[in-house]
Write a protein that holds these residues in place. Sequence first.
Motif, short mmCIF file in Angstrom:
data_model
loop_
_atom_site.label_atom_id
_atom_site.label_comp_id
_atom_site.label_asym_id
_atom_site.label_seq_id
_atom_site.Cartn_x
_atom_site.Cartn_y
_atom_site.Cartn_z
N UNK A 1 0.82 -1.19 0.00
CA UNK A 1 0.00 0.00 0.00
C UNK A 1 0.87 1.26 0.00
N UNK A 2 1.97 1.23 0.76
CA UNK A 2 2.85 2.39 0.81
C UNK A 2 3.43 2.70 -0.56
N UNK A 3 3.74 1.66 -1.32
CA UNK A 3 4.29 1.87 -2.66
C UNK A 3 3.27 2.52 -3.58
N UNK A 4 2.01 2.11 -3.47
CA UNK A 4 0.96 2.69 -4.31
C UNK A 4 0.74 4.17 -3.97
N UNK A 5 0.75 4.48 -2.69
CA UNK A 5 0.59 5.88 -2.27
C UNK A 5 1.77 6.70 -2.75
N UNK A 6 2.97 6.15 -2.63
CA UNK A 6 4.18 6.85 -3.07
C UNK A 6 4.15 7.09 -4.58
N UNK A 7 3.71 6.09 -5.35
CA UNK A 7 3.60 6.25 -6.80
C UNK A 7 2.59 7.33 -7.14
N UNK A 8 1.48 7.35 -6.41
CA UNK A 8 0.45 8.36 -6.66
C UNK A 8 0.98 9.76 -6.39
N UNK A 9 1.66 9.94 -5.26
CA UNK A 9 2.17 11.26 -4.90
C UNK A 9 3.28 11.74 -5.83
N UNK A 10 4.03 10.82 -6.41
CA UNK A 10 5.12 11.17 -7.32
C UNK A 10 4.67 11.17 -8.77
N UNK A 11 3.39 10.93 -9.01
CA UNK A 11 2.83 10.94 -10.34
C UNK A 11 2.86 12.36 -10.90
N UNK A 12 3.12 12.50 -12.19
CA UNK A 12 3.19 13.82 -12.83
C UNK A 12 1.86 14.57 -12.70
N UNK A 13 0.74 13.85 -12.85
CA UNK A 13 -0.57 14.48 -12.73
C UNK A 13 -0.77 15.07 -11.34
N UNK A 14 -0.40 14.33 -10.32
CA UNK A 14 -0.55 14.79 -8.94
C UNK A 14 0.32 16.03 -8.70
N UNK A 15 1.54 16.01 -9.19
CA UNK A 15 2.43 17.16 -9.02
C UNK A 15 1.88 18.40 -9.71
N UNK A 16 1.37 18.24 -10.94
CA UNK A 16 0.80 19.37 -11.68
C UNK A 16 -0.44 19.89 -10.97
N UNK A 17 -1.26 18.98 -10.45
CA UNK A 17 -2.47 19.37 -9.72
C UNK A 17 -2.11 20.20 -8.49
N UNK A 18 -1.11 19.78 -7.73
CA UNK A 18 -0.71 20.52 -6.53
C UNK A 18 -0.13 21.89 -6.89
N UNK A 19 0.63 21.96 -7.97
CA UNK A 19 1.17 23.25 -8.42
C UNK A 19 0.03 24.18 -8.84
N UNK A 20 -0.98 23.64 -9.51
CA UNK A 20 -2.13 24.46 -9.90
C UNK A 20 -2.88 24.98 -8.68
N UNK A 21 -3.02 24.16 -7.65
CA UNK A 21 -3.66 24.61 -6.42
C UNK A 21 -2.87 25.77 -5.80
N UNK A 22 -1.55 25.66 -5.82
CA UNK A 22 -0.70 26.73 -5.28
C UNK A 22 -0.87 28.00 -6.10
N UNK A 23 -0.89 27.89 -7.42
CA UNK A 23 -1.06 29.06 -8.29
C UNK A 23 -2.42 29.71 -8.06
N UNK A 24 -3.46 28.90 -7.94
CA UNK A 24 -4.80 29.43 -7.67
C UNK A 24 -4.81 30.19 -6.35
N UNK A 25 -4.14 29.66 -5.34
CA UNK A 25 -4.07 30.34 -4.04
C UNK A 25 -3.32 31.66 -4.14
N UNK A 26 -2.26 31.69 -4.92
CA UNK A 26 -1.49 32.93 -5.10
C UNK A 26 -2.35 33.99 -5.79
N UNK A 27 -3.09 33.58 -6.82
CA UNK A 27 -3.96 34.52 -7.53
C UNK A 27 -5.05 35.04 -6.59
#
Length: 79
Positions: A1-27
Amino acid sequence: MKEQINKFLNNKFCEIFLVLIIIINIVCLGFETDRTIYLHYKTLFNQIELVSVIIFTIEYILLNITRKIKRCSKPLNDY
């Protein structure tokens, strides 16, 4: 289970999603500095902030599940 969570968090989609959330907060932070805009969209800004906090809290919990946290073995006053 830890490996699946780690893969999810290191997924490109997840990283882009988190960056978009940060940008939205800055705006939103920029718009909140204008009193007129803030008063008109106050509810929206608060909802965006709440959703962001929930998302980053979930991310933090998932990161802590996948990584071991080193805990103090002896009390702080023993140092």
